[in-house]
Write an enzyme that holds these catalytic residues in place. Sequence first.
Site, PDB file in Angstrom:
ATOM      1  N   TYR A  39     -68.366  31.227   1.920  1.00 56.02           N
ATOM      2  CA  TYR A  39     -69.345  30.793   1.609  1.00 56.02           C
ATOM      3  C   TYR A  39     -70.680  31.842   0.048  1.00 56.02           C
ATOM      4  CZ  TYR A  39     -72.228  26.908   1.386  1.00 56.02           C
ATOM      5  OH  TYR A  39     -72.797  25.525   0.869  1.00 56.02           O
ATOM      6  N   LYS A  94     -49.590  10.380  10.401  1.00 60.11           N
ATOM      7  CA  LYS A  94     -47.933  10.407   9.458  1.00 60.11           C
ATOM      8  C   LYS A  94     -48.894  12.101   8.989  1.00 60.11           C
ATOM      9  CE  LYS A  94     -45.358   8.974   6.774  1.00 60.11           C
ATOM     10  NZ  LYS A  94     -45.041   7.852   6.405  1.00 60.11           N
ATOM     11  N   GLU A 136     -49.922   4.740   1.402  1.00 57.23           N
ATOM     12  CA  GLU A 136     -48.986   4.327   2.981  1.00 57.23           C
ATOM     13  C   GLU A 136     -49.466   2.707   3.178  1.00 57.23           C
ATOM     14  OE1 GLU A 136     -46.591   5.295   6.210  1.00 57.23           O
ATOM     15  OE2 GLU A 136     -47.082   6.325   4.563  1.00 57.23           O
ATOM     16  N   ASP A 137     -48.360   2.159   3.634  1.00 53.71           N
ATOM     17  CA  ASP A 137     -49.284   0.654   4.623  1.00 53.71           C
ATOM     18  C   ASP A 137     -49.752   0.132   3.633  1.00 53.71           C
ATOM     19  OD1 ASP A 137     -47.614   1.583   6.652  1.00 53.71           O
ATOM     20  OD2 ASP A 137     -49.633   2.335   8.050  1.00 53.71           O
ATOM     21  N   ASP A 162     -43.539   4.261   2.207  1.00 56.20           N
ATOM     22  CA  ASP A 162     -43.233   3.093   2.775  1.00 56.20           C
ATOM     23  C   ASP A 162     -41.883   2.942   1.418  1.00 56.20           C
ATOM     24  OD1 ASP A 162     -44.575   2.057   5.011  1.00 56.20           O
ATOM     25  OD2 ASP A 162     -46.281   2.514   3.478  1.00 56.20           O
ATOM     26  N   ALA A 197     -41.692  -4.004  -0.769  1.00 56.23           N
ATOM     27  CA  ALA A 197     -41.337  -2.309  -0.886  1.00 56.23           C
ATOM     28  C   ALA A 197     -40.124  -2.282  -0.455  1.00 56.23           C
ATOM     29  CB  ALA A 197     -43.016  -1.980  -0.364  1.00 56.23           C
ATOM     30  N   ASN A 289     -38.542  -3.052  12.479  1.00 54.97           N
ATOM     31  CA  ASN A 289     -39.417  -2.174  13.706  1.00 54.97           C
ATOM     32  C   ASN A 289     -40.467  -3.463  14.496  1.00 54.97           C
ATOM     33  OD1 ASN A 289     -38.278  -0.326  14.981  1.00 54.97           O
ATOM     34  ND2 ASN A 289     -38.774   1.464  13.377  1.00 54.97           N
ATOM     35  N   ASN A 318     -35.261   7.389   9.858  1.00 53.43           N
ATOM     36  CA  ASN A 318     -36.542   7.924  10.147  1.00 53.43           C
ATOM     37  C   ASN A 318     -37.348   8.263   9.185  1.00 53.43           C
ATOM     38  OD1 ASN A 318     -39.635   8.843  10.962  1.00 53.43           O
ATOM     39  ND2 ASN A 318     -38.618   8.669  13.007  1.00 53.43           N
ATOM     40  N   ASN A 319     -38.085   7.238   7.995  1.00 53.24           N
ATOM     41  CA  ASN A 319     -38.999   8.060   7.128  1.00 53.24           C
ATOM     42  C   ASN A 319     -39.286   9.943   7.280  1.00 53.24           C
ATOM     43  OD1 ASN A 319     -39.068   5.838   6.309  1.00 53.24           O
ATOM     44  ND2 ASN A 319     -41.486   5.007   5.454  1.00 53.24           N
TER      45      ASN A 319
END
Length: 392
Positions: A39, A94, A136-137, A162, A197, A289, A318-319
């Site tokens: 710092y 995630k 996401e989403d 997605d 999407a 799902n 699975n992503n």
Amino acid sequence: MSSSIVDPADPVFLLHRGGKMAVASTVPLTSREDLSLAYTPGVARVCEAIAADPDLADDYTWAAHAVAVVTDGSAVLGLGNIGPRAALPVMEGKAVLFKQFAGVDAVPICLDTQDVDEIVAAVRALAPSFGGINLEDISAPRCFEVERRLDEALDIPVFHDDQHGTAIVVLAALRNAASLLNRKLGDLRVAVSGAGAAGVAVTKMLIAGGVNPDQVVVCDSKGIIGRHRTDLTGSKAELAASTNADGRHGDITEALRGADVLIGVSGGQIPETAVAGMAPDGIVFALANPTPEVHPEVAARHVAVVATGRSDYPNQINNVLAFPGVFRGALDAGATRITEAMKVAAADAIAGVVAESLTVEAIVPSPLDPRVAPAVAEAVAEAARRDGVARR
């Protein structure tokens, strides 16, 4: 504040209590000298150097290995528009997956707005802290516009998981399923159920990977998408112009008549009689799902290979097989964007991990397979350099 739906003894709630992640220091802070280096006053010298040469931020901050996981809470898992606060456990999850599988530091960013202009402005404002943006989403169609505008505005990778994460793993799985059945991608007739999407991205990814667009039929809630439809705009109008060369009309049953492949990314239920109308030795990926469009045991009565999005059945699409390695590779290469070739390379890498040991119940690797992320990262970084979008 308590809730009747919370069971404090439930292992799920026990695991989530207090969140799933924390910030950890990578440097010692045990002496005055440590403080003066990490710092003030030492940090000022680094700030001045970066001010003179902004590219030094990649070497002297965490940005080169950090990703923002951004949502507006409008399309969370199968739960729908539950808002940013309720979306936070998913974004934390995630971020944990990024760290576990690819060593990427990720920060959940849940925005309290669902306005495209405000989302874009917020992400542009926070972008200097990160080396990549994982969207996401975010529900369709706003997700298309958000990604497009951010991709144009930023010089770091922007990736809507997605869409593209799902599409990459679907292409990998289809490559291996076709190989197992001694088929070629270009010969397959493909029906895609869902034009949101994921459906749009999957269709584009399959075509980029070698599927003949003339042999692709996409369905939305109103039926087959084609030039006969007068109600289509945006991405659906693009699909109408580039697919369904035979001009098929009707519903999913008609789309599946004689089809070799069904890709379900809609959440709607598909009758067994429609699946029975597919060509022999077919392939079904029912990815909704928690309830697949076709129950896997039902699909298995009529086709040769079945995959779902669930972990309790074989062949989970699975992503997590894609996004950690995609970002690791993009960050390692200093990529300014993620190209179509990088996505195809990721799919090829995923497929390659299990290419020598394929069975009808193992056309993709396990999400826990430690070989996946490094293979994807290497392939993506190489593709970035070939495409001229790499800075390293």
